[in-house]
Each structure stands twice: as C-alpha cells, then as structure tokens.
Design a protein around this motif. Structure first.
Motif, PDB file in Angstrom:
ATOM      1  N   GLU A  49      51.632  33.750  61.656  1.00  0.00           N
ATOM      2  CA  GLU A  49      51.503  33.541  60.213  1.00  0.00           C
ATOM      3  C   GLU A  49      52.644  32.627  59.759  1.00  0.00           C
ATOM      4  OE1 GLU A  49      49.349  34.248  57.477  1.00  0.00           O
ATOM      5  OE2 GLU A  49      50.850  32.844  56.763  1.00  0.00           O
ATOM      6  N   THR A  57      45.070  34.079  51.042  1.00  0.00           N
ATOM      7  CA  THR A  57      44.640  33.714  49.684  1.00  0.00           C
ATOM      8  C   THR A  57      45.325  34.566  48.623  1.00  0.00           C
ATOM      9  OG1 THR A  57      42.428  33.131  50.442  1.00  0.00           O
ATOM     10  CG2 THR A  57      42.614  33.789  48.157  1.00  0.00           C
ATOM     11  N   ASP A  69      35.985  37.555  42.199  1.00  0.00           N
ATOM     12  CA  ASP A  69      34.785  37.506  41.359  1.00  0.00           C
ATOM     13  C   ASP A  69      33.574  38.147  42.039  1.00  0.00           C
ATOM     14  OD1 ASP A  69      34.329  35.406  43.057  1.00  0.00           O
ATOM     15  OD2 ASP A  69      34.703  33.853  41.558  1.00  0.00           O
ATOM     16  N   TYR A  75      34.167  43.686  47.858  1.00  0.00           N
ATOM     17  CA  TYR A  75      35.136  42.698  48.348  1.00  0.00           C
ATOM     18  C   TYR A  75      36.345  43.439  48.942  1.00  0.00           C
ATOM     19  CZ  TYR A  75      37.972  38.516  48.678  1.00  0.00           C
ATOM     20  OH  TYR A  75      38.746  37.487  49.163  1.00  0.00           O
TER      21      TYR A  75
HETATM   22  C1  LIG Z   1      41.547  32.458  43.809  1.00  0.00           C
HETATM   23  C2  LIG Z   1      40.516  32.821  44.831  1.00  0.00           C
HETATM   24  C3  LIG Z   1      39.602  33.844  44.564  1.00  0.00           C
HETATM   25  C4  LIG Z   1      38.644  34.192  45.508  1.00  0.00           C
HETATM   26  N1  LIG Z   1      37.760  35.195  45.213  1.00  0.00           N
HETATM   27  C5  LIG Z   1      36.824  35.534  46.117  1.00  0.00           C
HETATM   28  C6  LIG Z   1      35.869  36.558  45.841  1.00  0.00           C
HETATM   29  O1  LIG Z   1      35.866  37.143  44.774  1.00  0.00           O
HETATM   30  N2  LIG Z   1      34.941  36.853  46.780  1.00  0.00           N
HETATM   31  C7  LIG Z   1      34.910  36.199  47.974  1.00  0.00           C
HETATM   32  O2  LIG Z   1      34.056  36.509  48.800  1.00  0.00           O
HETATM   33  N3  LIG Z   1      35.805  35.239  48.275  1.00  0.00           N
HETATM   34  C8  LIG Z   1      36.746  34.884  47.386  1.00  0.00           C
HETATM   35  N4  LIG Z   1      37.639  33.886  47.674  1.00  0.00           N
HETATM   36  C9  LIG Z   1      37.610  33.238  49.002  1.00  0.00           C
HETATM   37  C10 LIG Z   1      38.742  33.794  49.889  1.00  0.00           C
HETATM   38  O3  LIG Z   1      39.464  32.728  50.364  1.00  0.00           O
HETATM   39  C11 LIG Z   1      38.199  34.643  51.007  1.00  0.00           C
HETATM   40  O4  LIG Z   1      37.493  35.718  50.431  1.00  0.00           O
HETATM   41  C12 LIG Z   1      39.234  35.277  51.946  1.00  0.00           C
HETATM   42  O5  LIG Z   1      40.376  35.703  51.257  1.00  0.00           O
HETATM   43  C13 LIG Z   1      39.578  34.331  53.068  1.00  0.00           C
HETATM   44  O6  LIG Z   1      40.374  35.004  53.997  1.00  0.00           O
HETATM   45  P1  LIG Z   1      40.885  34.274  55.319  1.00  0.00           P
HETATM   46  O7  LIG Z   1      41.669  35.269  56.067  1.00  0.00           O
HETATM   47  O8  LIG Z   1      39.738  33.610  55.979  1.00  0.00           O
HETATM   48  O9  LIG Z   1      41.810  33.074  54.807  1.00  0.00           O
HETATM   49  P2  LIG Z   1      43.163  33.084  53.984  1.00  0.00           P
HETATM   50  O10 LIG Z   1      43.231  34.235  53.074  1.00  0.00           O
HETATM   51  O11 LIG Z   1      43.304  31.725  53.416  1.00  0.00           O
HETATM   52  O12 LIG Z   1      44.289  33.302  55.095  1.00  0.00           O
HETATM   53  C14 LIG Z   1      44.641  32.302  56.016  1.00  0.00           C
HETATM   54  C15 LIG Z   1      46.050  32.554  56.510  1.00  0.00           C
HETATM   55  O13 LIG Z   1      46.334  31.649  57.569  1.00  0.00           O
HETATM   56  C16 LIG Z   1      47.653  31.172  57.439  1.00  0.00           C
HETATM   57  N5  LIG Z   1      47.720  29.882  58.127  1.00  0.00           N
HETATM   58  C17 LIG Z   1      46.995  28.767  57.864  1.00  0.00           C
HETATM   59  N6  LIG Z   1      47.314  27.786  58.714  1.00  0.00           N
HETATM   60  C18 LIG Z   1      48.254  28.295  59.546  1.00  0.00           C
HETATM   61  C19 LIG Z   1      48.974  27.759  60.653  1.00  0.00           C
HETATM   62  N7  LIG Z   1      48.797  26.504  61.081  1.00  0.00           N
HETATM   63  N8  LIG Z   1      49.862  28.558  61.296  1.00  0.00           N
HETATM   64  C20 LIG Z   1      50.048  29.854  60.887  1.00  0.00           C
HETATM   65  N9  LIG Z   1      49.400  30.392  59.842  1.00  0.00           N
HETATM   66  C21 LIG Z   1      48.510  29.630  59.188  1.00  0.00           C
HETATM   67  C22 LIG Z   1      47.851  31.077  55.939  1.00  0.00           C
HETATM   68  O14 LIG Z   1      49.211  31.091  55.592  1.00  0.00           O
HETATM   69  C23 LIG Z   1      47.116  32.333  55.466  1.00  0.00           C
HETATM   70  O15 LIG Z   1      47.969  33.451  55.416  1.00  0.00           O
HETATM   71  C24 LIG Z   1      38.596  33.509  46.742  1.00  0.00           C
HETATM   72  C25 LIG Z   1      39.501  32.472  46.992  1.00  0.00           C
HETATM   73  C26 LIG Z   1      40.441  32.127  46.061  1.00  0.00           C
HETATM   74  C27 LIG Z   1      41.393  31.001  46.367  1.00  0.00           C
END
Ligand SMILES: Cc1cc2nc3c(=O)[nH]c(=O)nc-3n(C[C@H](O)[C@H](O)[C@H](O)COP(=O)(O)OP(=O)(O)OC[C@H]3O[C@@H](n4cnc5c(N)ncnc54)[C@H](O)[C@@H]3O)c2cc1C
Length: 504
Positions: A49, A57, A69, A75
């Motif tokens: 991380e 996010t 949302d 969620y």
């Molecule tokens: C404001 C907002 C509201 C949202 N609301 C909803 C909702 O209501 N319902 C829904 O379904 N989705 C929603 N989403 C979409 C949301 O992004 C996903 O639901 C979910 O949180 C994605 O999780 P993830 O683990 O795939 O990615 P992320 O939460 O983006 O996590 C990725 C992680 O990887 C790390 N990372 C990235 N690159 C590297 C690297 N090279 N080396 C080391 N670490 C790295 C980042 O620091 C981060 O901690 C929302 C998004 C936003 C921005």
C-alpha cells in the motif's frame, strides 16, 4: 513484532522477500482478498500500500459531503455486515472506519507494507514468478493481485494557464482541509458524482460559486434516512434482518438494469428524474441548462436531494461555456467572460480507462498490460489476462457498475482468485493463465451484451468509453450473472504451465 519487521512495515527499511501472493492496494478489493485468504488459512501473502493507512477510495476522498451512493447494507462485505451504520447511505468517515475495523478484526494489518508503492511488476518466465519493484525494496511473488483501484488516480483537465494561478487549486479527491473556504470566490470545474456531493456543502459557506458544467447529469432523489438506535440494536441481535434488508436492496437495484437494457423502460426512470428537477429548479431557463439530452443511465446517474436546490441560490452561477483559460486570479470561459476567483476545485473524476498500473505490469515477453490492451482493456472474466500468468485484476475491465455495489463484483472475483490458487496448489502448478480463445470468447460475449444498452446507444460520450470508443468499463448485465460466471473457476478455460519448481 520485532523492531526490524516494524521498520519494514512502516516503509523505512527495504526488504527482499518472497511471498506466495502479492496484493497491490488496501481498499475494498485488496482487503477483501486478504480477508478471504486468511479465512482459508492462507498466511503467505503481502499487501503493498503506497499510503500510510488502509482504505483506498474511502481514505483519499474526504471532501465535505462525501458518502456512498449505494445503500450501506449492500455497499459492504457480505461476510462483515455492520449493524452500526448510522444512515442508509453512510458518510465517508464511517465507511473508512468500517474498512479499518475489518483490516484489524480479520487480522490483515500485519500483512500490509505501508508506504510501499509498487513501481513495476514483471513476470519472470524462467523462475515462474512475479518480480516486484517497490519504492522501498524488491520482492518476488508467485501470484499478483492488482487491487490498485479503478478510481484512485484523480483526472486533472489540461487548462491553459493553470500553472500561473496564484490562488488555491485542488482536486476533490485530495481536498485541501487547511484552506478556509468561508467567504471565498470559488470555481468548481466538473459536475460529476463528487461535485454533486460537495457543492451543496460549500455553497452556503463561500461568497461566490461558479460551477463549470460540461454536460448536465441526470439526478435522482436520494431516499436517505437515519437508522434509529432501536433499529441498529435489532440488526445486531437478529443478523438475519440485516441480511434480508441487504437482499431487498440488491433486488431493487438489479431492476435498474432492466431500464439500462431496454431503452423504453429507461423512460420511466427518466420521468422520476425530470420530476425531481422540476421540483428543485423552478426557473425554466436554468432548468433547461440542467436537463440532459441523452438517455438516463448513459453516464453515471447521480443521487442527491440538495444539489439541484443549491444551484438556485443567489451566490451560485452555472457556467456552460467551458473554460478557455486560467489566469493568475481568474478563470476565463470560452465566451471571453472573466471571473475573479480565490480557489479552483476540480470535481473532474478519475483516470478510469487508462489504468495507471497497466503501464507498469509486464507479462511474458516484456509486454506491458497497456501495450497488450492497445487502448481497450480486455480480460477473461474481467479478472485474468492471457500472456500475464498468475495475475488477477480486481475491478478489472468490464466489472464496473452504474447502478449497484461494486463490492458484490469484487467478492465474485475474489472467489475466482481463491479457486485458481486452490487449483494450482492441488495440482502443484506454477502458473495459470486464460486460454486466448476463452478470453476472446468472453470479451465477445460482453460486447454482445453491451450492444443496444443505454451505455452504447444512449447518445452520450461518457468516461465509461475507452479511446477506441468501446465500453471496457461496465458489466452489461445483471450482477448475479457475473457472479455465476466468475465465482467458480473452469479449468478448461485456462492453460497451466509446468509443475512447481522452487521459488514459485
Ligand atoms: C467518492 C466516491 C464514492 C463512491 N461511491 C461508491 C458507491 O456508492 N458504490 C459503489 O459501488 N462504488 C462507489 N465508488 C467506487 C469505489 O471506488 C469502489 O466502490 C471501491 O471503493 C474500489 O475499491 P478498490 O479497492 O478497488 O480501489 P481503491 O479503493 O481505489 O483502493 C486502491 C488502493 O491501491 C493503492 N495503490 C494504487 N496504486 C498503488 C501502487 N502502485 N502501489 C501501492 N499501492 C497502490 C491506493 O493507494 C489505494 O489504497 C465510489 C468512488 C468514489 C471516488
């Protein structure tokens, strides 16, 4: 934990190590994968991380009004229901705390290497493992799980003159809390899902708000409410009640897909949104500028009760002429009108279709994911890619959603990952990748399902479309169909290479 191990975790000391499974990212996807691995008795994994805390996010987006949302009962992880949500749509601090609690309670934290940014990951064909270069040190891993987020890299528009701006400028995903907005003149660029949440929060505080809108969004009412303490107690005492609530929300949201599939049905949803707009914005001229000219659902539908009313306040101006240039103390629109501002806030979303990590992951033969994709990301079951053995992409191509919780999709993909790891272990395999014909058939199937949906026939250019014009972002069907297809691994769709030889 020894001091050395503590220092390594904190990112102050490099480590050379091999792990069975390397996970990049600690958002919903990375944590979900880690928790399910531990539940299966797997301890040989590391989460890289780049930040100093878990949460993805929900760590990075702390702008005023930030919330999900999709209702929180849905969620959230199916295996970690939270009876303590205070509202039906939880605010960001609660979701972030939920994720931190999950990481702690499921024993994942000791596996996280904080402040370790993965710079490059390269498949070593002779050793049959991934070589991973991080900001702190080098690692090797048998399998690589990309959980680095689809919405984690803020997209900044290229505005002429922005570099000369003397006021404060920041993106909503990197909110500058040290900046006092009270009494300031603010330009907000963009009217997407984040702007819809923070505009009503800052409007009463700022002296002037110029909202630069490129395309109006469809906005639906948000049926939000607080959970009474008694209700929360009931959820805690009778978990089946919360599961039932979750199932109800799930089914209701799946119905939306019918509207996206069948354009005539989408007109029903559109009618609700138009009534919402009429009630909130009495001025017909302003209303006309806020009325989209494309089918509802083509771009992400926004949900808010206070965004549209905020735009009718006297200190708000909706600007639709587009930004021509930024000067030291002002923003100039395409009609030549100059507006003096103290701050610019970008609500311009994220880099979605050009996944930043795709440049840095190299498969067999040294090709990067980006090169292999040629502008249009494709993966078998949205998860695995031919030419990239033992790589699993969570929230990969065509796994995004416009209408319900992506955590549901992530969990289905995690089951696929677990199935693949089990299969490899059972057979003593070193590497697994999808057969090219299985991948091509799957992608063709997705494209077929996509045809005629609101996302391709809805008359809009959305961030769902990649630079070839293909929708490589969304899953174009009911989500249970994705789960049914993906959660189980079909070995016939995969090619396994070689028996395990040391290291892998
Ligand atoms: C404001 C907002 C509201 C949202 N609301 C909803 C909702 O209501 N319902 C829904 O379904 N989705 C929603 N989403 C979409 C949301 O992004 C996903 O639901 C979910 O949180 C994605 O999780 P993830 O683990 O795939 O990615 P992320 O939460 O983006 O996590 C990725 C992680 O990887 C790390 N990372 C990235 N690159 C590297 C690297 N090279 N080396 C080391 N670490 C790295 C980042 O620091 C981060 O901690 C929302 C998004 C936003 C921005």
């Amino acid at each position: 934990m020894s001091q050395d191990a503590e220092e390594t975790r904190a990112g102050r000391r490099p480590e050379r190590a091999h792990t069975r499974i390397a996970i990049i990212g600690s958002g919903f996807a990375g944590l979900g994968a880690a928790i399910r691995l531990r539940q299966r008795g797997e301890e040989d994994f590391i989460i890289f991380e780049r930040a100093a805390e878990v949460g993805g996010t929900w760590r990075d987006n702390s702008y005023p009004g930030c919330a999900c949302d999709v209702q929180s009962h849905l969620y959230s992880f199916s295996f970690a229901p939270n009876p303590d949500w205070t509202r039906s749509y939880s605010p960001q601090p609660e979701i972030w705390e939920y994720l931190r609690r999950c990481a702690r309670d499921f024993g994942v934290l000791p596996h996280v290497r904080f402040r370790h940014e993965v710079r490059e990951a390269t498949w070593d064909e002779s050793a049959r493992l991934w070589r991973i270069r991080t900001s702190v040190g080098d690692y090797t891993a048998g399998a690589l799980v990309l959980a680095s987020g689809a919405l984690s890299e803020p997209r900044m528009p290229e505005l002429p003159g922005l570099e000369n701006f003397k006021g404060r400028a920041f993106h909503s995903a990197r909110w500058d809390h040290s900046y006092e907005l009270k009494g300031r003149r603010v330009a907000v660029i963009g009217t997407g899902a984040s702007a819809v949440q923070f505009v009503p929060e800052i409007q009463p505080v700022v002296s002037r708000l110029h909202l630069f809108q490129r395309t109006p969004a469809w906005v639906m009412p948000r049926n939000e409410r607080r959970f009474a303490a008694a209700e929360r107690r009931m959820f805690r005492r009778f978990p089946a009640l919360q599961r039932a609530a979750r199932a109800g929300i799930y089914l209701f949201r799946e119905l939306f897909f019918l509207g996206f599939r069948h354009l005539p049905l989408s007109r029903l949803i559109r009618r609700v949104a138009l009534r919402h707009l009429r009630r909130a914005v009495p001025d017909p001229q302003l209303r006309a500028r806020l009325t989209p000219d494309y089918a509802i659902g083509c771009k992400r539908i926004l949900v808010s009760n206070d965004y549209l009313p905020a735009l009718t306040r006297p200190n708000v101006e909706l600007v639709t002429a587009g930004v021509a240039e930024v000067r030291e103390h002002s923003v100039v629109d395409r009609e030549g009108v100059e507006r003096p501002v103290d701050a610019i806030i970008f609500g311009t979303g994220f880099r979605v279709t050009d996944q930043p990590m795709a440049k840095h992951v190299r498969g067999r033969g040294g090709l990067t994911l980006e090169e292999a994709w040629g502008g249009s990301p494709r993966a078998h079951l949205g998860t695995t890619v031919n030419g990239f053995p033992n790589l699993f992409i969570l929230m990969g191509p065509n796994t995004g959603l416009g209408h319900t919780s992506v955590v549901y999709m992530i969990e289905a993909q995690i089951e696929h990952l677990l199935g693949a790891l089990d299969y490899m272990k059972r057979r003593g395999l070193a590497a697994l990748e999808p057969r090219p014909e299985a991948q091509a058939a799957y992608v063709a199937e997705v494209d077929r399902r996509m045809a005629g949906t609101v996302w391709t026939a809805g008359g809009c250019a959305s961030w769902y479309l990649d630079r070839t014009g293909r929708n490589s972002t969304l899953w174009p069907d009911f989500t249970w169909r994705f789960r049914r297809r993906v959660a189980r691994l079909d070995p016939a769709e995969y090619v396994a290479s070689g028996p395990l030889r040391g290291g892998g």
